[in-house]
Write an enzyme that holds these catalytic residues in place. Structure first.
Site, mmCIF file in Angstrom:
data_model
loop_
_atom_site.group_PDB
_atom_site.id
_atom_site.type_symbol
_atom_site.label_atom_id
_atom_site.label_comp_id
_atom_site.label_asym_id
_atom_site.label_seq_id
_atom_site.Cartn_x
_atom_site.Cartn_y
_atom_site.Cartn_z
ATOM 1 N N CYS A 63 6.278 4.564 9.377
ATOM 2 C CA CYS A 63 6.918 3.700 8.393
ATOM 3 C C CYS A 63 8.264 4.116 7.830
ATOM 4 C CB CYS A 63 5.946 3.460 7.251
ATOM 5 S SG CYS A 63 4.494 2.595 7.839
ATOM 6 N N GLU A 68 -0.874 8.986 5.156
ATOM 7 C CA GLU A 68 -1.900 9.335 6.125
ATOM 8 C C GLU A 68 -2.268 10.813 5.957
ATOM 9 O OE1 GLU A 68 -1.203 7.921 10.081
ATOM 10 O OE2 GLU A 68 -0.547 5.973 9.348
ATOM 11 N N LYS A 88 8.273 -1.534 -2.309
ATOM 12 C CA LYS A 88 7.622 -0.779 -1.228
ATOM 13 C C LYS A 88 8.680 -0.170 -0.305
ATOM 14 C CE LYS A 88 4.966 0.956 1.760
ATOM 15 N NZ LYS A 88 4.241 2.221 1.529
ATOM 16 N N LEU A 89 9.640 -0.995 0.099
ATOM 17 C CA LEU A 89 10.718 -0.482 0.967
ATOM 18 C C LEU A 89 11.483 0.614 0.239
ATOM 19 C CD1 LEU A 89 12.120 -3.829 2.422
ATOM 20 C CD2 LEU A 89 10.632 -2.188 3.576
ATOM 21 N N GLU A 139 0.845 -1.193 0.000
ATOM 22 C CA GLU A 139 0.000 0.000 0.000
ATOM 23 C C GLU A 139 0.886 1.251 0.000
ATOM 24 O OE1 GLU A 139 -3.220 0.375 -0.548
ATOM 25 O OE2 GLU A 139 -2.481 2.441 -0.636
ATOM 26 N N ARG A 175 8.064 24.146 10.560
ATOM 27 C CA ARG A 175 7.377 23.642 9.378
ATOM 28 C C ARG A 175 7.333 24.641 8.236
ATOM 29 N NH1 ARG A 175 6.195 18.231 8.959
ATOM 30 N NH2 ARG A 175 5.803 17.355 11.012
ATOM 31 N N VAL A 181 11.103 19.999 10.710
ATOM 32 C CA VAL A 181 11.761 19.630 11.967
ATOM 33 C C VAL A 181 12.194 18.165 11.942
ATOM 34 C CG1 VAL A 181 9.513 19.133 13.004
ATOM 35 C CG2 VAL A 181 11.432 19.662 14.481
ATOM 36 N N GLY A 182 11.778 17.448 10.907
ATOM 37 C CA GLY A 182 12.186 16.041 10.738
ATOM 38 C C GLY A 182 10.985 15.185 10.393
ATOM 39 N N GLN A 195 11.029 5.518 9.070
ATOM 40 C CA GLN A 195 12.187 5.019 9.837
ATOM 41 C C GLN A 195 12.199 3.498 9.862
ATOM 42 O OE1 GLN A 195 14.057 6.948 13.216
ATOM 43 N NE2 GLN A 195 13.143 5.365 14.538
ATOM 44 N N LYS A 196 11.043 2.899 10.100
ATOM 45 C CA LYS A 196 10.924 1.432 10.220
ATOM 46 C C LYS A 196 11.391 0.762 8.925
ATOM 47 C CE LYS A 196 6.611 -0.174 9.598
ATOM 48 N NZ LYS A 196 6.574 -1.033 8.409
HETATM 49 N N1 LIG Z 1 0.199 3.513 8.325
HETATM 50 C C1 LIG Z 1 0.447 3.762 7.050
HETATM 51 O O1 LIG Z 1 0.317 4.894 6.585
HETATM 52 C C2 LIG Z 1 0.902 2.665 6.143
HETATM 53 C C3 LIG Z 1 1.287 1.433 6.661
HETATM 54 N N2 LIG Z 1 1.686 0.452 5.800
HETATM 55 C C4 LIG Z 1 2.027 -0.883 6.294
HETATM 56 O O2 LIG Z 1 0.795 -1.571 6.579
HETATM 57 C C5 LIG Z 1 0.952 -2.425 7.705
HETATM 58 C C6 LIG Z 1 -0.096 -2.056 8.740
HETATM 59 O O3 LIG Z 1 0.175 -0.759 9.143
HETATM 60 P P1 LIG Z 1 -0.923 0.050 9.998
HETATM 61 O O4 LIG Z 1 -2.277 -0.166 9.438
HETATM 62 O O5 LIG Z 1 -0.422 1.430 10.170
HETATM 63 O O6 LIG Z 1 -0.809 -0.734 11.408
HETATM 64 P P2 LIG Z 1 -1.799 -0.635 12.662
HETATM 65 O O7 LIG Z 1 -0.970 -0.966 13.844
HETATM 66 O O8 LIG Z 1 -2.563 0.637 12.604
HETATM 67 O O9 LIG Z 1 -2.857 -1.802 12.396
HETATM 68 C C7 LIG Z 1 -2.495 -3.153 12.435
HETATM 69 C C8 LIG Z 1 -3.665 -3.920 13.080
HETATM 70 O O10 LIG Z 1 -3.430 -5.318 12.965
HETATM 71 C C9 LIG Z 1 -3.986 -5.944 14.118
HETATM 72 N N3 LIG Z 1 -3.404 -7.272 14.261
HETATM 73 C C10 LIG Z 1 -2.120 -7.606 14.515
HETATM 74 N N4 LIG Z 1 -1.986 -8.957 14.540
HETATM 75 C C11 LIG Z 1 -3.207 -9.485 14.273
HETATM 76 C C12 LIG Z 1 -3.720 -10.813 14.141
HETATM 77 N N5 LIG Z 1 -2.913 -11.875 14.279
HETATM 78 N N6 LIG Z 1 -5.039 -10.994 13.861
HETATM 79 C C13 LIG Z 1 -5.845 -9.912 13.709
HETATM 80 N N7 LIG Z 1 -5.434 -8.628 13.821
HETATM 81 C C14 LIG Z 1 -4.126 -8.421 14.097
HETATM 82 C C15 LIG Z 1 -3.643 -4.997 15.242
HETATM 83 O O11 LIG Z 1 -4.528 -5.202 16.341
HETATM 84 C C16 LIG Z 1 -3.836 -3.629 14.570
HETATM 85 O O12 LIG Z 1 -5.122 -3.096 14.808
HETATM 86 C C17 LIG Z 1 2.406 -2.229 8.175
HETATM 87 O O13 LIG Z 1 3.194 -3.247 7.584
HETATM 88 C C18 LIG Z 1 2.790 -0.882 7.593
HETATM 89 O O14 LIG Z 1 4.184 -0.790 7.348
HETATM 90 C C19 LIG Z 1 1.745 0.650 4.442
HETATM 91 C C20 LIG Z 1 1.376 1.859 3.904
HETATM 92 C C21 LIG Z 1 0.909 2.934 4.708
HETATM 93 O O1 LIG Z 2 4.347 3.214 4.179
HETATM 94 C C1 LIG Z 2 3.787 4.153 4.696
HETATM 95 O O2 LIG Z 2 3.420 4.224 5.895
HETATM 96 C C2 LIG Z 2 3.553 5.443 3.939
HETATM 97 O O3 LIG Z 2 4.573 6.353 4.395
HETATM 98 C C3 LIG Z 2 4.489 7.655 3.819
HETATM 99 O O4 LIG Z 2 3.269 8.252 4.145
HETATM 100 P P1 LIG Z 2 3.066 8.939 5.601
HETATM 101 O O5 LIG Z 2 4.194 8.565 6.495
HETATM 102 O O6 LIG Z 2 1.687 8.633 6.002
HETATM 103 O O7 LIG Z 2 3.125 10.526 5.340
HETATM 104 P P2 LIG Z 2 4.105 11.421 4.451
HETATM 105 O O8 LIG Z 2 3.259 12.455 3.808
HETATM 106 O O9 LIG Z 2 4.993 10.607 3.626
HETATM 107 O O10 LIG Z 2 4.993 12.176 5.571
HETATM 108 C C4 LIG Z 2 5.935 11.451 6.300
HETATM 109 C C5 LIG Z 2 6.712 12.446 7.143
HETATM 110 O O11 LIG Z 2 7.574 13.231 6.297
HETATM 111 C C6 LIG Z 2 7.357 14.615 6.559
HETATM 112 N N1 LIG Z 2 7.595 15.363 5.319
HETATM 113 C C7 LIG Z 2 6.989 14.968 4.176
HETATM 114 C C8 LIG Z 2 7.214 15.675 3.014
HETATM 115 C C9 LIG Z 2 8.089 16.772 3.006
HETATM 116 O O12 LIG Z 2 8.332 17.442 1.988
HETATM 117 N N2 LIG Z 2 8.692 17.127 4.188
HETATM 118 C C10 LIG Z 2 8.459 16.442 5.339
HETATM 119 O O13 LIG Z 2 8.992 16.798 6.395
HETATM 120 C C11 LIG Z 2 5.904 14.697 7.036
HETATM 121 O O14 LIG Z 2 5.681 15.868 7.792
HETATM 122 C C12 LIG Z 2 5.814 13.436 7.892
HETATM 123 O O15 LIG Z 2 6.334 13.675 9.189
HETATM 124 C C13 LIG Z 2 4.551 7.567 2.298
HETATM 125 O O16 LIG Z 2 4.351 8.891 1.759
HETATM 126 C C14 LIG Z 2 3.452 6.657 1.792
HETATM 127 O O17 LIG Z 2 3.549 6.528 0.373
HETATM 128 C C15 LIG Z 2 3.607 5.279 2.442
HETATM 129 O O18 LIG Z 2 2.572 4.414 2.013
#
Ligand SMILES: NC(=O)C1=CN([C@@H]2O[C@H](COP(=O)(O)OP(=O)(O)OC[C@H]3O[C@@H](n4cnc5c(N)ncnc54)[C@H](O)[C@@H]3O)[C@@H](O)[C@H]2O)C=CC1
Ligand SMILES: O=C(O)[C@H]1O[C@H](OP(=O)(O)OP(=O)(O)OC[C@H]2O[C@@H](n3ccc(=O)[nH]c3=O)[C@H](O)[C@@H]2O)[C@H](O)[C@@H](O)[C@@H]1O
Length: 470
Positions: free
Chosen positions: A279, A167, A223-224, A163, A445, A273-274, A281-282
């Site tokens: 995701c 956010e 993705k990474l 994905e 910012r 500010v950073g 850093q992770k």
């Molecule tokens: N947050 C983001 O903006 C994005 C995150 N991702 C990736 O998507 C994945 C999910 O990220 P988030 O939605 O942010 O995580 P999240 O922590 O918000 O949601 C994960 C959910 O999975 C549930 N869960 C964990 N183990 C489970 C199990 N065995 N059975 C049922 N439910 C279980 C947890 O209770 C939690 O509600 C991560 O790998 C992340 O790197 C990818 C793109 C964007």
């Molecule tokens: O794997 C994920 O979790 C997601 O991580 C980021 O999305 P997200 O972290 O939700 O938000 P971003 O808009 O990317 O911002 C990340 C951080 O960078 C900062 N940022 C972003 C853009 C910029 O120009 N400067 C800056 O400081 C933002 O303020 C924020 O703290 C990627 O943009 C998504 O494509 C990806 O799916």
């Protein structure tokens, strides 16, 4: 193969919005989102759509349309898996905090539990889709768990479908994605059918030319790599922001000038500010770890620098506040406007505000925070997680108000940590009048109209500017 029912394991920031959009666009498909976190599922089922566990502009309308029609949220994981033709795994993959790879590798324990649960429950063939961000080649581990522990002659196909939503813009990103990426086994009939089945889901609203199919490994690694490139841009412009401050260049002018080169592009060049978020850093640490496991030291070191620069940017922002306030903030009130890691979200994971607050609390400042969307308890949880001091000390050093004017009243300095649009609309004369003098403002910012604030009497610091008057 026509998909009639989808199960998504994980009702978080990705599982919730992604499945809501799929359900909205595919009314003929039953979509059940399951989670072990009952509170989270209850929140997704709350009649009051303002109570959804994930705040995303426009998400309430999407959920309102599909929920109860063909979108369901449940804790009955086994049942949903059993009924589904396609099972998305969208659980969290945090950085490991123990054992081998601690602090760098992705913790795949939640992924493995899902794979084992699918294997145990499945009685009919399944297409299993990796929606979570996973280390490259994880699919082979999932496949071997599924094939070797099912024991009921069920056939599994594995697809990678990372994905890319950000956010705060999740719904628009899902409705109008730059691309949908699907990795699968193109060498077998079953593999091709599985890829086609997922393509046909997205093709309900995404133009076919934006649905890219590739092999599983390239999809997992892409993705990474995407997050590494995005974060690298932020750390690159942030590194230049420090040089701009020394050379009286202006980082926004530099960003504009280089961004007009179509090979560079103008996005993701906003000095800050950073970067925060769950995701960047992770995923970079995971990429570094993978490179290290293959002995690719130069590759690992290259990408690790993105994190080192980001940590430096957060630290120097805090130290700049201390040095500007005559080298001590002890007993001084510092107002924080913003805590979320970016605007239009309630997510605080890895937010820069946490680390800046931690540095200032260590200097015995008194911090008062206002954020439009983040709950008070979340801020304390974020600080307690760092384990720098007791939770009592965090609570006595940091207070939270629901009124930005209250936050700024009697403050020695204001720090802008999140780029919420509402901050631009405040009565800054009124804020100035109620502050200690000199009234300092640190814009982390590049959000505010600095010349206007300086006219009022503020002494301003802006990331990446010369800040001659400091
Ligand atoms: N947050 C983001 O903006 C994005 C995150 N991702 C990736 O998507 C994945 C999910 O990220 P988030 O939605 O942010 O995580 P999240 O922590 O918000 O949601 C994960 C959910 O999975 C549930 N869960 C964990 N183990 C489970 C199990 N065995 N059975 C049922 N439910 C279980 C947890 O209770 C939690 O509600 C991560 O790998 C992340 O790197 C990818 C793109 C964007
Ligand atoms: O794997 C994920 O979790 C997601 O991580 C980021 O999305 P997200 O972290 O939700 O938000 P971003 O808009 O990317 O911002 C990340 C951080 O960078 C900062 N940022 C972003 C853009 C910029 O120009 N400067 C800056 O400081 C933002 O303020 C924020 O703290 C990627 O943009 C998504 O494509 C990806 O799916």
């Amino acid at each position: 193969m026509k998909i009639k029912s989808i199960c998504c394991i994980g009702a978080g920031y990705v599982g919730g919005p992604t499945m809501a959009v799929i359900a909205q666009k595919c009314p003929q498909v039953k979509v059940t989102v399951v989670d072990i976190n009952e509170a989270r599922i209850n929140a997704w089922n709350d009649k009051d759509l303002s109570k959804l566990p994930v705040y995303e502009p426009g998400l309430d309308k999407v959920v309102e349309e599909a929920r109860g029609r063909n979108l369901f949220f449940s804790t009955q994981v086994d049942q949903a898996i059993d009924e589904a033709d396609m099972v998305f795994i969208s659980v969290n993959t945090p950085t490991k905090t123990y054992g081998k790879g601690k602090g760098m590798a992705a913790d795949l324990k939640y992924i493995e539990l899902c794979a084992r649960q699918i294997a145990r429950v499945a009685t009919t063939d399944k297409i299993v889709v990796e929606k979570s961000t996973l280390p490259v080649r994880t699919a082979s581990a999932i496949k071997s768990i599924l094939d070797n522990t099912n024991g009921k002659d069920v056939k599994f196909q594995i697809l990678s479908n990372p994905e890319f939503l950000a956010e705060g813009t999740a719904v628009t990103d899902l409705l109008n994605p730059d691309r949908v990426l699907i990795g699968g086994d193109n060498d077998t009939t079953e593999g091709k059918e599985a890829i086609e089945a997922l393509v046909s889901i997205y093709a309900n609203w995404v133009p076919k030319e934006q649905i890219l199919t590739t092999n599983v490994w390239s999809s997992e690694l892409s993705k990474l790599t995407a997050n590494a490139f995005l974060a690298q841009r932020v750390s690159s412009i942030n590194s230049l922001s420090e040089l701009c401050e020394k050379t009286e260049a202006d980082v926004n002018e530099v960003a504009k000038a280089i961004g007009m080169d179509s090979r560079i592009g103008s996005k993701f060049l906003k000095a800050s500010v950073g970067f925060g978020g769950s995701c960047f850093q992770k995923d970079i640490l995971n990429l570094v770890y993978i490179a290290k496991t293959y002995g690719l030291t130069e590759v690992a070191d290259y990408w690790e620098q993105v994190i080192i620069m980001n940590d430096h940017q957060k630290r120097r922002f805090a130290h700049n506040i201390i040095s500007t306030l005559f080298n001590t903030v002890s007993g001084k009130k510092i107002a924080f406007l913003g805590w979320a890691f970016k605007k239009d979200t309630n997510d605080t994971r890895e937010s820069a505000a946490i680390y800046v607050a931690d540095e200032l609390l260590s200097e015995q400042s008194q911090i008062s925070v206002y954020d439009p969307k983040v709950e008070t308890e979340q801020m304390y949880t974020d600080l307690d997680y760092l384990n720098t001091r007791s939770s009592e000390e965090n609570r006595s050093g940091l207070s939270v108000t629901q009124d930005p004017y209250e936050t700024c009243k009697d403050a020695h300095a204001i720090a802008i940590l999140t780029e919420w649009d509402e901050f631009k609309t405040y009565d800054w004369q009124k804020i100035y009048d109620q502050m200690q003098k000199p009234a300092f403002l640190f814009d982390g910012r590049g959000l505010l109209d600095i010349p206007k604030l300086e006219e009022i009497g503020f002494v301003c610091y802006k990331i990446g500017s010369s800040n001659k008057n400091l």
